[in-house]
Motif scaffolding. Structure first.
Motif, PDB file in Angstrom:
ATOM      1  N   LEU A   1       0.905  -1.114   0.198  1.00 54.74           N
ATOM      2  CA  LEU A   1       0.058   0.410   0.131  1.00 54.74           C
ATOM      3  C   LEU A   1       1.048   1.284   0.105  1.00 54.74           C
ATOM      4  O   LEU A   1       0.817   2.369  -0.938  1.00 54.74           O
TER       5      LEU A   1
ATOM      6  N   GLU B   1       2.057   1.938  -3.288  1.00 55.87           N
ATOM      7  CA  GLU B   1       0.905   2.178  -4.617  1.00 55.87           C
ATOM      8  C   GLU B   1       1.160   3.502  -4.067  1.00 55.87           C
ATOM      9  O   GLU B   1       0.776   5.071  -4.840  1.00 55.87           O
TER      10      GLU B   1
ATOM     11  N   ARG C   1       3.766   5.548  -5.463  1.00 58.97           N
ATOM     12  CA  ARG C   1       3.410   5.483  -7.273  1.00 58.97           C
ATOM     13  C   ARG C   1       2.336   6.887  -7.755  1.00 58.97           C
ATOM     14  O   ARG C   1       2.610   7.831  -8.487  1.00 58.97           O
ATOM     15  N   ALA C   2       1.882   7.006  -6.821  1.00 60.22           N
ATOM     16  CA  ALA C   2       0.106   7.904  -6.833  1.00 60.22           C
ATOM     17  C   ALA C   2       0.743   9.377  -6.625  1.00 60.22           C
ATOM     18  O   ALA C   2       0.253   9.939  -7.304  1.00 60.22           O
TER      19      ALA C   2
END
Length: 200
Positions: free
Chosen positions: A10, A13, A16-17
């Motif tokens: 998580l 992620e 990355r976002a």
């Protein structure tokens, strides 16, 4: 009280976002660039500069979208890939071409190219950039403006000064490209190269 630890997947992620959000400014710049170029150089039925992209998502979509915003045409040279690419919806439909091989597509990119404007990207972007620079360096294609948009990105991705210091390229090779931070600066480089007017 137990400390809650974020799941590593998580966290990755989320990171990355955040990075994608940071790079979204280049989508805006690419769209702005293509809109200006299309409005300025497709007037009165002339098409001195037409935006040509790989026809896919991301920055490619932004450039095709900028031309679309201007009410002008743009080309998409799409390549068949196993996991990714379908033509974006902003390519002029009759100017969307499908290729099986990158080499053949790259040849078509360069056949009529009057300039290369590269925004931050991955292997495909680097492949097209280095192929263009190599062909210009070796005089296999005519010199054209090559503009890299995103000073911070390009200075980290490629240390051109290191290549120069190590004797891998010459001082003259550093004149084959310009690095800028905005669409407007990229337009200025193109206009300066062609002395304010598009090529005949």
């Amino acid at each position: 009280m137990l400390e809650r630890r974020a799941d590593p997947a998580l966290k990755a992620e989320i990171a990355r976002a955040r990075k994608q959000l940071e790079y979204s400014r280049y989508y805006v710049e690419a769209r702005h660039f293509a809109k200006i170029v299309s409005r300025r150089f497709q007037k009165e039925g002339r098409r001195d500069f037409v935006v040509v992209t790989g026809g896919g998502p991301g920055i490619m979509e932004a450039a095709n979208r900028g031309a679309y915003d201007a009410g002008e045409r743009s080309i998409g040279l799409n390549v068949t890939l196993p996991h990714e690419q379908a033509p974006n919806p902003f390519v002029t439909p009759e100017l969307c071409f499908q290729f099986r091989y990158f080499g053949l597509r790259n040849m078509h990119f360069l056949l009529r190219a009057r300039g290369l404007v590269a925004f931050p990207g991955g292997f495909g972007t680097l492949d097209e950039l280095f192929e263009t620079l190599t062909l210009m360096q070796t005089k296999k294609v005519a010199t054209m403006p090559v503009v890299l948009v995103g000073q911070q990105f390009w200075s980290r991705v490629i240390d051109f000064n290191f290549l120069l210091e190590e004797g891998m390229i010459d001082q003259e090779d550093l004149k084959l490209f310009s690095i800028v931070d905005s669409a407007d600066e990229a337009i200025t480089v193109l206009c300066d190269f062609y002395q304010g007017t598009p090529p005949e």
